[in-house]
Design a protein around this motif. Structure first.
Motif, PDB file in Angstrom:
ATOM      1  N   TRP A  96       0.813  -1.215   0.000  1.00 50.28           N
ATOM      2  CA  TRP A  96       0.000   0.000   0.000  1.00 50.28           C
ATOM      3  C   TRP A  96       0.845   1.262   0.000  1.00 50.28           C
ATOM      4  O   TRP A  96       0.403   2.305  -0.498  1.00 50.28           O
ATOM      5  N   LEU A  97       2.064   1.182   0.505  1.00 50.05           N
ATOM      6  CA  LEU A  97       2.990   2.313   0.348  1.00 50.05           C
ATOM      7  C   LEU A  97       3.365   2.484  -1.125  1.00 50.05           C
ATOM      8  O   LEU A  97       3.427   3.606  -1.647  1.00 50.05           O
ATOM      9  N   LEU A  98       3.604   1.350  -1.808  1.00 52.57           N
ATOM     10  CA  LEU A  98       3.892   1.404  -3.240  1.00 52.57           C
ATOM     11  C   LEU A  98       2.674   1.906  -4.010  1.00 52.57           C
ATOM     12  O   LEU A  98       2.805   2.728  -4.934  1.00 52.57           O
ATOM     13  N   ALA A  99       1.486   1.425  -3.635  1.00 51.44           N
ATOM     14  CA  ALA A  99       0.252   1.860  -4.311  1.00 51.44           C
ATOM     15  C   ALA A  99       0.058   3.363  -4.145  1.00 51.44           C
ATOM     16  O   ALA A  99      -0.410   4.047  -5.075  1.00 51.44           O
ATOM     17  N   PHE A 100       0.415   3.891  -2.985  1.00 50.32           N
ATOM     18  CA  PHE A 100       0.319   5.338  -2.751  1.00 50.32           C
ATOM     19  C   PHE A 100       1.175   6.103  -3.765  1.00 50.32           C
ATOM     20  O   PHE A 100       0.734   7.101  -4.347  1.00 50.32           O
ATOM     21  N   VAL A 101       2.381   5.607  -3.993  1.00 51.31           N
ATOM     22  CA  VAL A 101       3.270   6.246  -4.972  1.00 51.31           C
ATOM     23  C   VAL A 101       2.675   6.142  -6.379  1.00 51.31           C
ATOM     24  O   VAL A 101       2.684   7.112  -7.150  1.00 51.31           O
ATOM     25  N   LEU A 102       2.134   4.960  -6.724  1.00 56.77           N
ATOM     26  CA  LEU A 102       1.543   4.769  -8.053  1.00 56.77           C
ATOM     27  C   LEU A 102       0.368   5.716  -8.279  1.00 56.77           C
ATOM     28  O   LEU A 102       0.200   6.267  -9.369  1.00 56.77           O
ATOM     29  N   VAL A 103      -0.458   5.906  -7.243  1.00 57.78           N
ATOM     30  CA  VAL A 103      -1.617   6.791  -7.363  1.00 57.78           C
ATOM     31  C   VAL A 103      -1.178   8.246  -7.475  1.00 57.78           C
ATOM     32  O   VAL A 103      -1.703   9.008  -8.310  1.00 57.78           O
TER      33      VAL A 103
END
Length: 282
Positions: A96-103
């Motif tokens: 979810w930290l990676l997903a935050f960056v992707l978003v």
């Protein structure tokens, strides 16, 4: 559409609460596996699988994976410290930290995964598998001492997410002016986010005061705010994948609400993040 949403919600909410409190751990695990399989079926669209057969196999393989992980656990032991559970929950935080960056960097970030089915499948596994273990670890928490202890925890997280979503919708409609993530979900605003967090804080205070949750109020508040923020991220992440796939809803299994992923997108982030913070960190 609104009428169907309300009717479906009035039917589903009592069923969900009954499943939380009345099903034994094994029965609850089976139901959760089925939900995850349906989510995997819908995730097939995000991964670029247009064939119904391919998506069916994806759902079946997801079910086999979760069942194999469950069967690999020691008999009658559901400790959150077991490798399968602990590893999945910690991996969820990383995802979810990676997903935050992707978003945040969408649509530029999509260039990294747009043309890779494998990456999109991995993202699906990182969403669905930790969600499953978050549900199971919370439901079985303290089960030996009190069969309903974990059910109260799961109900709390669900109410937290539903409250954050409702508060965000209400505040966004009344005061929303500043877009939160216009390239991903144009309808979400910063005012809505603040309203959702305030609603979550109120729910946290009420549950901490009146519900049978054995936890320090300040700890509950911190975990709850982080989980509420994660729920927003889960919603935005699914919106990002739907936008890339060119679809409005993940499916049509729930009348008026779309698909399974449309209903659990916030929970797929909030449940494992909350479980990790509450059961492993604190």
């Amino acid at each position: 559409m609104l009428k169907y949403r309300i009717i479906t919600a009035l039917i589903l909410i009592p069923i969900v609460i009954a499943a939380l409190f009345l099903l034994p751990p094994v029965g609850f695990a089976v139901v959760t596996v089925i939900v995850c399989m349906l989510a995997a079926w819908e995730w097939g669209q995000f991964s670029g699988f247009t064939s119904r057969t391919q998506r069916v196999w994806l759902a079946i393989l997801c079910g086999f994976l979760l069942a194999a992980m469950m069967l690999s656990l020691p008999a009658y032991q559901q400790s959150v410290q077991l490798l399968q559970v602990k590893g999945s929950l910690w991996l969820s935080l990383c995802w979810w930290l990676l997903a935050f960056v992707l978003v945040i960097f969408y649509p530029s970030s999509a260039a990294l995964w747009r043309h890779s089915r494998i990456l999109r499948l991995v993202f699906g596994l990182l969403t669905i598998v930790p969600f499953f273990w978050g549900m199971i670890s919370l439901r079985t928490y303290g089960y030996a001492e009190n069969h309903y202890n974990g059910a109260w925890w799961l109900l709390y997280v669900m109410l937290l997410v539903w409250g954050a979503d409702s508060g965000a919708y209400l505040f966004g409609k009344l005061f929303g002016k500043h877009k939160l993530a216009p390239r991903v979900s144009p309808g979400k605003t910063w005012e809505g986010l603040i309203g959702g967090l305030l609603t979550s804080a109120l729910i946290s205070w009420l549950f901490g005061r009146y519900a049978p949750l054995d936890v320090v109020p300040s700890t509950l508040l911190v975990c709850s705010i982080v989980a509420a923020l994660a729920s927003v991220l889960g919603d935005l992440t699914e919106s990002m994948f739907k936008r890339e796939a060119g679809i409005k809803d993940s499916g049509n299994l729930i009348p008026g609400h779309g698909g399974i992923m449309d209903r659990i997108d916030s929970l797929t982030a909030a449940v494992p993040v909350f479980a990790c913070l509450m059961l492993l960190v604190y």
